[in-house]
Design a protein around this motif. Structure first.
Motif, PDB file in Angstrom:
ATOM      1  N   ASN A   1      62.718 -63.911  56.104  1.00  0.00           N
ATOM      2  CA  ASN A   1      61.434 -63.402  56.558  1.00  0.00           C
ATOM      3  C   ASN A   1      60.334 -64.362  56.091  1.00  0.00           C
ATOM      4  N   PRO A   2      59.541 -64.911  57.006  1.00  0.00           N
ATOM      5  CA  PRO A   2      58.499 -65.865  56.621  1.00  0.00           C
ATOM      6  C   PRO A   2      57.507 -65.305  55.598  1.00  0.00           C
ATOM      7  N   GLU A   3      57.199 -64.016  55.692  1.00  0.00           N
ATOM      8  CA  GLU A   3      56.265 -63.405  54.736  1.00  0.00           C
ATOM      9  C   GLU A   3      56.837 -63.447  53.318  1.00  0.00           C
ATOM     10  N   ILE A   4      58.124 -63.154  53.196  1.00  0.00           N
ATOM     11  CA  ILE A   4      58.771 -63.194  51.884  1.00  0.00           C
ATOM     12  C   ILE A   4      58.785 -64.620  51.349  1.00  0.00           C
TER      13      ILE A   4
ATOM     14  N   LEU B   1      57.093 -66.066  47.892  1.00  0.00           N
ATOM     15  CA  LEU B   1      57.856 -66.793  46.866  1.00  0.00           C
ATOM     16  C   LEU B   1      57.258 -68.178  46.603  1.00  0.00           C
ATOM     17  N   HIS B   2      56.811 -68.855  47.651  1.00  0.00           N
ATOM     18  CA  HIS B   2      56.147 -70.157  47.475  1.00  0.00           C
ATOM     19  C   HIS B   2      54.845 -69.987  46.680  1.00  0.00           C
TER      20      HIS B   2
ATOM     21  N   LEU C   1      63.400 -68.958  43.584  1.00  0.00           N
ATOM     22  CA  LEU C   1      64.461 -68.424  44.434  1.00  0.00           C
ATOM     23  C   LEU C   1      65.715 -68.123  43.616  1.00  0.00           C
ATOM     24  N   ASP C   2      66.095 -69.020  42.704  1.00  0.00           N
ATOM     25  CA  ASP C   2      67.244 -68.774  41.823  1.00  0.00           C
ATOM     26  C   ASP C   2      67.037 -67.514  40.996  1.00  0.00           C
TER      27      ASP C   2
END
Length: 70
Positions: free
Chosen positions: A8-11, A15-16, A30-31
């Motif tokens: 999902n681009p929003e997720i 995260l970025h 992400l890890d």
């Protein structure tokens, strides 16, 4: 290990943003998310966490380690 997937681009954007806000690399965030999910499922990763942190350290501080080894 590199892999390809869709998310999902929003997720991914969130995260970025977390990585940027904390001065971390995206793969580190992400890890952490993957580890948290596996822990939630009852899959312990004590040894894998140490190996992951060591690998991330090598990637992040590779040049510093080379200089210190001289």
């Amino acid at each position: 290990m590199k892999f390809s997937s869709q998310a999902n681009p929003e997720i991914l954007n969130i995260l970025h943003q977390i990585a940027d806000d904390e001065g971390r690399k995206f793969h580190s965030v992400l890890d952490e998310a993957f580890r948290d999910y596996l822990n939630k499922k009852g899959i312990p990763l004590k040894n894998i966490k140490v190996e992951t942190e060591f690998s991330q350290s090598l990637q992040e501080f590779n040049e510093l380690y080379k200089e210190l080894a001289k």
